[in-house]
Design a protein around this motif. Structure first.
Motif, PDB file in Angstrom:
ATOM      1  N   ASP A  69      21.047  36.344  -0.390  1.00 33.81           N
ATOM      2  CA  ASP A  69      21.634  37.633  -0.741  1.00 33.81           C
ATOM      3  C   ASP A  69      22.810  37.900   0.190  1.00 33.81           C
ATOM      4  O   ASP A  69      22.657  37.871   1.407  1.00 33.81           O
ATOM      5  CB  ASP A  69      20.612  38.762  -0.566  1.00 33.81           C
ATOM      6  CG  ASP A  69      19.405  38.597  -1.469  1.00 33.81           C
ATOM      7  OD1 ASP A  69      19.453  37.763  -2.387  1.00 33.81           O
ATOM      8  OD2 ASP A  69      18.413  39.309  -1.256  1.00 33.81           O
ATOM      9  N   VAL A  70      23.962  38.162  -0.374  1.00 27.48           N
ATOM     10  CA  VAL A  70      25.138  38.446   0.441  1.00 27.48           C
ATOM     11  C   VAL A  70      25.642  39.850   0.151  1.00 27.48           C
ATOM     12  O   VAL A  70      25.661  40.300  -0.990  1.00 27.48           O
ATOM     13  CB  VAL A  70      26.279  37.423   0.244  1.00 27.48           C
ATOM     14  CG1 VAL A  70      25.882  36.066   0.761  1.00 27.48           C
ATOM     15  CG2 VAL A  70      26.723  37.346  -1.182  1.00 27.48           C
ATOM     16  N   HIS A  71      26.018  40.528   1.208  1.00 36.18           N
ATOM     17  CA  HIS A  71      26.546  41.881   1.106  1.00 36.18           C
ATOM     18  C   HIS A  71      28.056  41.803   0.935  1.00 36.18           C
ATOM     19  O   HIS A  71      28.727  41.046   1.624  1.00 36.18           O
ATOM     20  CB  HIS A  71      26.179  42.681   2.361  1.00 36.18           C
ATOM     21  CG  HIS A  71      24.720  42.940   2.452  1.00 36.18           C
ATOM     22  ND1 HIS A  71      24.156  44.152   2.152  1.00 36.18           N
ATOM     23  CD2 HIS A  71      23.682  42.124   2.774  1.00 36.18           C
ATOM     24  CE1 HIS A  71      22.847  44.089   2.296  1.00 36.18           C
ATOM     25  NE2 HIS A  71      22.541  42.868   2.681  1.00 36.18           N
ATOM     26  N   ILE A  72      28.552  42.599   0.008  1.00 34.39           N
ATOM     27  CA  ILE A  72      29.988  42.627  -0.232  1.00 34.39           C
ATOM     28  C   ILE A  72      30.523  44.041  -0.008  1.00 34.39           C
ATOM     29  O   ILE A  72      29.802  45.021  -0.157  1.00 34.39           O
ATOM     30  CB  ILE A  72      30.367  42.147  -1.649  1.00 34.39           C
ATOM     31  CG1 ILE A  72      29.798  43.085  -2.721  1.00 34.39           C
ATOM     32  CG2 ILE A  72      29.922  40.706  -1.862  1.00 34.39           C
ATOM     33  CD1 ILE A  72      30.407  42.870  -4.092  1.00 34.39           C
ATOM     34  N   GLY A  73      31.777  44.098   0.364  1.00 36.00           N
ATOM     35  CA  GLY A  73      32.490  45.358   0.482  1.00 36.00           C
ATOM     36  C   GLY A  73      33.941  45.111   0.116  1.00 36.00           C
ATOM     37  O   GLY A  73      34.420  43.978   0.176  1.00 36.00           O
ATOM     38  N   TYR A  74      34.615  46.140  -0.292  1.00 27.59           N
ATOM     39  CA  TYR A  74      36.000  45.990  -0.713  1.00 27.59           C
ATOM     40  C   TYR A  74      36.746  47.276  -0.390  1.00 27.59           C
ATOM     41  O   TYR A  74      36.159  48.353  -0.290  1.00 27.59           O
ATOM     42  CB  TYR A  74      36.092  45.679  -2.216  1.00 27.59           C
ATOM     43  CG  TYR A  74      35.314  46.649  -3.057  1.00 27.59           C
ATOM     44  CD1 TYR A  74      35.907  47.795  -3.572  1.00 27.59           C
ATOM     45  CD2 TYR A  74      33.963  46.438  -3.327  1.00 27.59           C
ATOM     46  CE1 TYR A  74      35.196  48.707  -4.322  1.00 27.59           C
ATOM     47  CE2 TYR A  74      33.231  47.345  -4.073  1.00 27.59           C
ATOM     48  CZ  TYR A  74      33.857  48.480  -4.573  1.00 27.59           C
ATOM     49  OH  TYR A  74      33.130  49.388  -5.304  1.00 27.59           O
ATOM     50  N   LEU A  75      38.036  47.140  -0.207  1.00 29.39           N
ATOM     51  CA  LEU A  75      38.882  48.312  -0.021  1.00 29.39           C
ATOM     52  C   LEU A  75      40.280  47.983  -0.498  1.00 29.39           C
ATOM     53  O   LEU A  75      40.721  46.835  -0.447  1.00 29.39           O
ATOM     54  CB  LEU A  75      38.886  48.792   1.433  1.00 29.39           C
ATOM     55  CG  LEU A  75      39.468  47.874   2.508  1.00 29.39           C
ATOM     56  CD1 LEU A  75      40.959  48.119   2.691  1.00 29.39           C
ATOM     57  CD2 LEU A  75      38.758  48.119   3.821  1.00 29.39           C
ATOM     58  N   LEU A  76      40.937  49.010  -1.002  1.00 30.97           N
ATOM     59  CA  LEU A  76      42.327  48.904  -1.430  1.00 30.97           C
ATOM     60  C   LEU A  76      43.127  49.971  -0.715  1.00 30.97           C
ATOM     61  O   LEU A  76      42.639  51.094  -0.510  1.00 30.97           O
ATOM     62  CB  LEU A  76      42.457  49.144  -2.935  1.00 30.97           C
ATOM     63  CG  LEU A  76      41.959  48.060  -3.865  1.00 30.97           C
ATOM     64  CD1 LEU A  76      41.988  48.552  -5.299  1.00 30.97           C
ATOM     65  CD2 LEU A  76      42.808  46.805  -3.730  1.00 30.97           C
ATOM     66  N   ALA A  77      44.367  49.643  -0.358  1.00 36.63           N
ATOM     67  CA  ALA A  77      45.272  50.648   0.187  1.00 36.63           C
ATOM     68  C   ALA A  77      45.382  51.774  -0.836  1.00 36.63           C
ATOM     69  O   ALA A  77      45.366  51.547  -2.051  1.00 36.63           O
ATOM     70  CB  ALA A  77      46.637  50.035   0.467  1.00 36.63           C
ATOM     71  N   LYS A  78      45.484  52.993  -0.362  1.00 37.80           N
ATOM     72  CA  LYS A  78      45.456  54.164  -1.240  1.00 37.80           C
ATOM     73  C   LYS A  78      46.511  54.099  -2.342  1.00 37.80           C
ATOM     74  O   LYS A  78      46.269  54.531  -3.473  1.00 37.80           O
ATOM     75  CB  LYS A  78      45.614  55.442  -0.424  1.00 37.80           C
ATOM     76  CG  LYS A  78      45.380  56.680  -1.235  1.00 37.80           C
ATOM     77  CD  LYS A  78      45.370  57.931  -0.409  1.00 37.80           C
ATOM     78  CE  LYS A  78      45.117  59.126  -1.328  1.00 37.80           C
ATOM     79  NZ  LYS A  78      45.118  60.368  -0.598  1.00 37.80           N
ATOM     80  N   ALA A  79      47.666  53.555  -2.052  1.00 35.78           N
ATOM     81  CA  ALA A  79      48.737  53.461  -3.048  1.00 35.78           C
ATOM     82  C   ALA A  79      48.339  52.619  -4.259  1.00 35.78           C
ATOM     83  O   ALA A  79      48.990  52.675  -5.300  1.00 35.78           O
ATOM     84  CB  ALA A  79      49.997  52.879  -2.410  1.00 35.78           C
ATOM     85  N   HIS A  80      47.263  51.857  -4.146  1.00 29.52           N
ATOM     86  CA  HIS A  80      46.842  50.958  -5.224  1.00 29.52           C
ATOM     87  C   HIS A  80      45.566  51.429  -5.920  1.00 29.52           C
ATOM     88  O   HIS A  80      45.008  50.694  -6.743  1.00 29.52           O
ATOM     89  CB  HIS A  80      46.699  49.534  -4.672  1.00 29.52           C
ATOM     90  CG  HIS A  80      47.986  49.025  -4.132  1.00 29.52           C
ATOM     91  ND1 HIS A  80      48.976  48.497  -4.922  1.00 29.52           N
ATOM     92  CD2 HIS A  80      48.479  49.030  -2.866  1.00 29.52           C
ATOM     93  CE1 HIS A  80      50.011  48.175  -4.183  1.00 29.52           C
ATOM     94  NE2 HIS A  80      49.730  48.483  -2.929  1.00 29.52           N
ATOM     95  N   TRP A  81      45.109  52.623  -5.616  1.00 36.86           N
ATOM     96  CA  TRP A  81      43.935  53.189  -6.280  1.00 36.86           C
ATOM     97  C   TRP A  81      44.288  53.550  -7.727  1.00 36.86           C
ATOM     98  O   TRP A  81      45.426  53.879  -8.046  1.00 36.86           O
ATOM     99  CB  TRP A  81      43.468  54.444  -5.566  1.00 36.86           C
ATOM    100  CG  TRP A  81      42.817  54.230  -4.238  1.00 36.86           C
ATOM    101  CD1 TRP A  81      42.650  53.060  -3.564  1.00 36.86           C
ATOM    102  CD2 TRP A  81      42.253  55.244  -3.404  1.00 36.86           C
ATOM    103  NE1 TRP A  81      42.026  53.279  -2.368  1.00 36.86           N
ATOM    104  CE2 TRP A  81      41.773  54.618  -2.247  1.00 36.86           C
ATOM    105  CE3 TRP A  81      42.130  56.618  -3.520  1.00 36.86           C
ATOM    106  CZ2 TRP A  81      41.151  55.320  -1.216  1.00 36.86           C
ATOM    107  CZ3 TRP A  81      41.511  57.320  -2.498  1.00 36.86           C
ATOM    108  CH2 TRP A  81      41.023  56.672  -1.359  1.00 36.86           C
ATOM    109  N   GLY A  82      43.277  53.538  -8.579  1.00 37.57           N
ATOM    110  CA  GLY A  82      43.430  54.018  -9.946  1.00 37.57           C
ATOM    111  C   GLY A  82      44.206  53.105 -10.872  1.00 37.57           C
ATOM    112  O   GLY A  82      44.601  53.513 -11.958  1.00 37.57           O
ATOM    113  N   LYS A  83      44.407  51.869 -10.479  1.00 37.07           N
ATOM    114  CA  LYS A  83      45.182  50.923 -11.293  1.00 37.07           C
ATOM    115  C   LYS A  83      44.311  49.807 -11.872  1.00 37.07           C
ATOM    116  O   LYS A  83      44.822  48.863 -12.465  1.00 37.07           O
ATOM    117  CB  LYS A  83      46.309  50.317 -10.454  1.00 37.07           C
ATOM    118  CG  LYS A  83      47.296  51.355  -9.951  1.00 37.07           C
ATOM    119  CD  LYS A  83      48.359  50.735  -9.083  1.00 37.07           C
ATOM    120  CE  LYS A  83      49.313  51.815  -8.566  1.00 37.07           C
ATOM    121  NZ  LYS A  83      50.331  51.267  -7.693  1.00 37.07           N
ATOM    122  N   GLY A  84      43.007  49.885 -11.645  1.00 39.17           N
ATOM    123  CA  GLY A  84      42.109  48.860 -12.166  1.00 39.17           C
ATOM    124  C   GLY A  84      42.032  47.604 -11.326  1.00 39.17           C
ATOM    125  O   GLY A  84      41.421  46.618 -11.737  1.00 39.17           O
TER     126      GLY A  84
END
Length: 174
Positions: free
Chosen positions: A93-108
């Protein structure tokens, strides 16, 4: 950095210990703005307080010591726009996390990233289950995980929910 996989709009590079200085310098220079208050609001406390390149370099060293870190870059330019972090444990079992710079939110982009990760990349690894933790208040991430087929695990904490996705050789993002 080595190309791990790509999507229509993203190239995903695994950050390797032997990454060249230019690549590391570029990432370290953008990390403080990428890890702004809005982006880290729903993330573990260790993601907060990175405000300068020295702190960014230390934070990145800490992340790489316990995780596999993937850098997200748009296919049209080389500026990093986010990270995918995969727990570096030896378990199935591996834990994943992700983040995008705010300017790239809401674009899919998060959906695009995780869809490709689940269907194309994760099955090539020796992982059996993906695990993702998310704050109850992070409705966007909850919807994303559910859309991708993750199921909520019972017994989560008051603030944190846990989602799992069993992987099979034929796992495909929905």
């Amino acid at each position: 950095m080595e190309l791990a996989f790509s999507t229509e709009r993203l190239q995903v590079f695994e950050l390797l210990p032997v990454a060249n200085n230019k690549q590391m310098s570029r990432l370290i220079s953008v990390l403080p703005s990428m890890l702004c208050a809005d982006v880290v609001a729903h993330l573990p406390a260790s993601f907060s307080g990175v405000t300068n390149p020295e702190q960014a370099a230390q934070w990145l060293d800490d992340m790489c010591a316990c995780s596999r870190v993937y850098v997200l870059k748009p296919t049209e330019n080389g500026q990093p726009v986010g990270l995918l972090i995969v727990g570096n444990n030896q378990a199935d079992d591996v834990h994943i996390g992700y983040l995008l710079a705010k300017a790239h939110w809401g674009k899919g982009l998060a959906f695009e990233l995780l869809s490709a990760f689940i269907s194309d990349y994760a099955p090539t690894q020796d992982w059996h289950t993906l695990v993702a933790g998310v704050e109850r208040s992070n409705v966007s991430s909850i919807r994303l995980l559910e859309k991708l087929g993750f199921a909520q695990v019972t017994g989560a904490s008051q603030e944190q929910l846990q989602y799992v996705l069993p992987l099979t050789p034929n796992t495909k993002a929905q």
